[in-house]
Structures are given as C-alpha cells and as structure tokens.
Design a protein around this motif. Structure first.
Motif, PDB file in Angstrom:
ATOM      1  N   GLN A  71       0.830  -1.200   0.000  1.00 32.30           N
ATOM      2  CA  GLN A  71       0.000   0.000   0.000  1.00 32.30           C
ATOM      3  C   GLN A  71       0.872   1.260   0.000  1.00 32.30           C
ATOM      4  N   GLU A  72       1.940   1.271   0.807  1.00 30.01           N
ATOM      5  CA  GLU A  72       2.834   2.425   0.835  1.00 30.01           C
ATOM      6  C   GLU A  72       3.526   2.617  -0.502  1.00 30.01           C
ATOM      7  N   ASP A  74       2.295   1.749  -3.432  1.00 27.12           N
ATOM      8  CA  ASP A  74       1.286   2.275  -4.360  1.00 27.12           C
ATOM      9  C   ASP A  74       1.066   3.778  -4.135  1.00 27.12           C
ATOM     10  N   GLU A  75       1.020   4.187  -2.867  1.00 28.62           N
ATOM     11  CA  GLU A  75       0.831   5.607  -2.572  1.00 28.62           C
ATOM     12  C   GLU A  75       2.021   6.429  -3.051  1.00 28.62           C
ATOM     13  N   ARG A  79       1.990   9.467  -5.774  1.00 32.28           N
ATOM     14  CA  ARG A  79       2.575  10.790  -5.527  1.00 32.28           C
ATOM     15  C   ARG A  79       3.568  11.163  -6.618  1.00 32.28           C
TER      16      ARG A  79
END
Length: 91
Positions: A71-72, A74-75, A79
């Motif tokens: 998830q990190e 993907d974030e 960004r």
C-alpha cells in the motif's frame, strides 16, 4: 589394486562418478544423534497448540506487513505520478 576372483568382496564396485556410502563410526554418528535429540518435539498437546498459535500470529503479522508495504509503495507511485503531471502541466 582390487582383488578379483574368490577373494573379491560380495558388493559390486561403484561406477565412476558415483559416491560410495561409508559406514559411519559411533564417533561420527554422535553429532547427528545430538542434533536429533536436541530437536524440539512438543511433549504435550498444549505445547503443540501454543506453537500453532505462535505460527498463526507470525503468518498474520507477515501478511499485514506485506500488505502495508504494498500500500505504501502504491501511494508513493501515485505521488510521483501526480508530481510528474504537475511538472508537465504548463507545456
């Protein structure tokens, strides 16, 4: 020189490239016997249940860790893409 004829041993000679099996001496068996004896084997059902619960919680924690890491990532990718879009907006 290997004996042939009536003095030859009963076992066949190993072919070239094949390993021969050596008979292990009592001193040679000691480390493996000690390792076998030291291996953890649960003596009661309660210990086995505790070990299973520990393993279950460890696998759950590993799943959570990998999910959070994904998830990190993907974030971070989102960004980066957004920043790239902002840079090219004026062209």
């Amino acid at each position: 020189m290997t004996p042939s004829g009536p003095d030859a041993p009963d076992r066949p000679r190993p072919r070239r490239g094949q390993a021969t099996t050596r008979r292990s001496s009592p001193r040679g068996c000691r480390p493996s016997a000690a390792k076998e004896a030291a291996r953890a084997c649960p003596s009661t059902a309660a210990q086995a249940a505790l070990a299973a619960a520990r393993e279950e919680s460890a696998s759950r924690a590993a799943d959570n860790r990998s999910r959070r890491r994904r998830q990190e990532a993907d974030e971070a990718w989102a960004r980066r893409r957004e920043r790239s879009r902002r840079r090219h907006r004026g062209r």
